[in-house]
Design a protein around this motif. Structure first.
Motif, PDB file in Angstrom:
ATOM      1  N   ARG A 131       3.530   7.189  -1.883  1.00  0.00           N
ATOM      2  CA  ARG A 131       3.747   7.385  -0.361  1.00  0.00           C
ATOM      3  C   ARG A 131       2.291   7.223   0.303  1.00  0.00           C
ATOM      4  O   ARG A 131       1.361   7.776  -0.413  1.00  0.00           O
ATOM      5  N   ASP A 132       1.935   6.678   1.328  1.00  0.00           N
ATOM      6  CA  ASP A 132       0.744   6.688   2.081  1.00  0.00           C
ATOM      7  C   ASP A 132       0.695   8.016   2.964  1.00  0.00           C
ATOM      8  O   ASP A 132       1.119   8.277   3.962  1.00  0.00           O
ATOM      9  N   GLN A 135      -0.934   7.824   6.302  1.00  0.00           N
ATOM     10  CA  GLN A 135      -0.124   7.477   7.244  1.00  0.00           C
ATOM     11  C   GLN A 135       1.183   8.507   7.766  1.00  0.00           C
ATOM     12  O   GLN A 135       1.219   8.584   8.986  1.00  0.00           O
TER      13      GLN A 135
END
Length: 218
Positions: A131-132, A135
């Motif tokens: 996962r980013d 972001q």
């Protein structure tokens, strides 16, 4: 009298059937349209009043749904996205929403229309999936703006002091509170422009004063 008869019928139904719940239970004789909404918060397990859905786009607040019944707000996401398409001519690029909106129907809808719905996918993470986090953090920070609008509407715009008794008038008061939120945005923009103009005017006056002083000294 009709409301009192309905209250009696509901109470008798619960007594005869030995239950503590009944559909569309009336909890206020003066406001029979108000329904108990179970929230599960500390100190406030049940709340009474209107339940709202709002959206914030480019700083503008829009009242999407207002109801006195307990409803699942996740079912309104697709309708709100369609209204956005009608207004703007295209679907939103992304939607920053709470966890409750991340169900299979909403995720499938957003995927079909190229909309990025904030938050992780349902179920366990896939093997090798990363996962980013940056972001996700930005999405969560921007999503909090909706909570901030609710707080500002209650503290400054009258949404927390609704004294109307009828369904129509109470709904109008809530809508006016959202309108005042947008008027505050316009007011801030006008004040920024006025401040900028005053700064320019002050600089020009100071420059003229310096020129006049130098000429007088000569």
């Amino acid at each position: 009298m009709d409301t009192i008869r309905t209250v009696y019928e509901q109470q008798k139904y619960m007594y005869d059937n030995r239950t503590h719940s009944v559909p569309d239970r009336i909890v206020s004789v003066s406001q029979p349209f108000v329904r108990p909404i179970v929230r599960g918060k500390a100190g406030k397990l049940v709340e009474f009043g209107a339940k709202l859905d709002i959206s914030v786009v480019d700083g503008w607040t829009r009242l999407e749904c207002c109801s006195f019944d307990a409803y699942n707000e996740a079912g309104n996401l697709r309708e709100m996205a369609e209204r956005f398409r009608v207004r703007e001519g295209h679907y939103p690029s992304w939607i920053l929403a709470d966890k409750i909106y991340r169900n299979r129907e909403d995720l499938s809808y957003c995927k079909a229309h190229g909309i990025r719905l904030s938050g992780p996918a349902l179920g366990r993470p896939k093997k090798g999936e990363t996962r980013d986090k940056a972001q996700d953090y930005r999405d969560e920070c921007e999503r909090v703006e909706v909570e901030r609008r609710f707080s500002l509407a209650k503290r400054k715009c009258g949404m927390g002091l609704v004294t109307a008794k009828l369904r129509e008038t109470e709904t109008h008061v809530i809508a006016m509170s959202v309108l005042v939120l947008n008027l505050r945005k316009i007011q801030r923009a006008l004040l920024r422009i006025l401040t900028y103009l005053l700064e320019i005017l002050a600089q020009k006056k100071n420059w003229a004063l310096v020129q006049w002083t130098l000429y007088y000294m000569k």
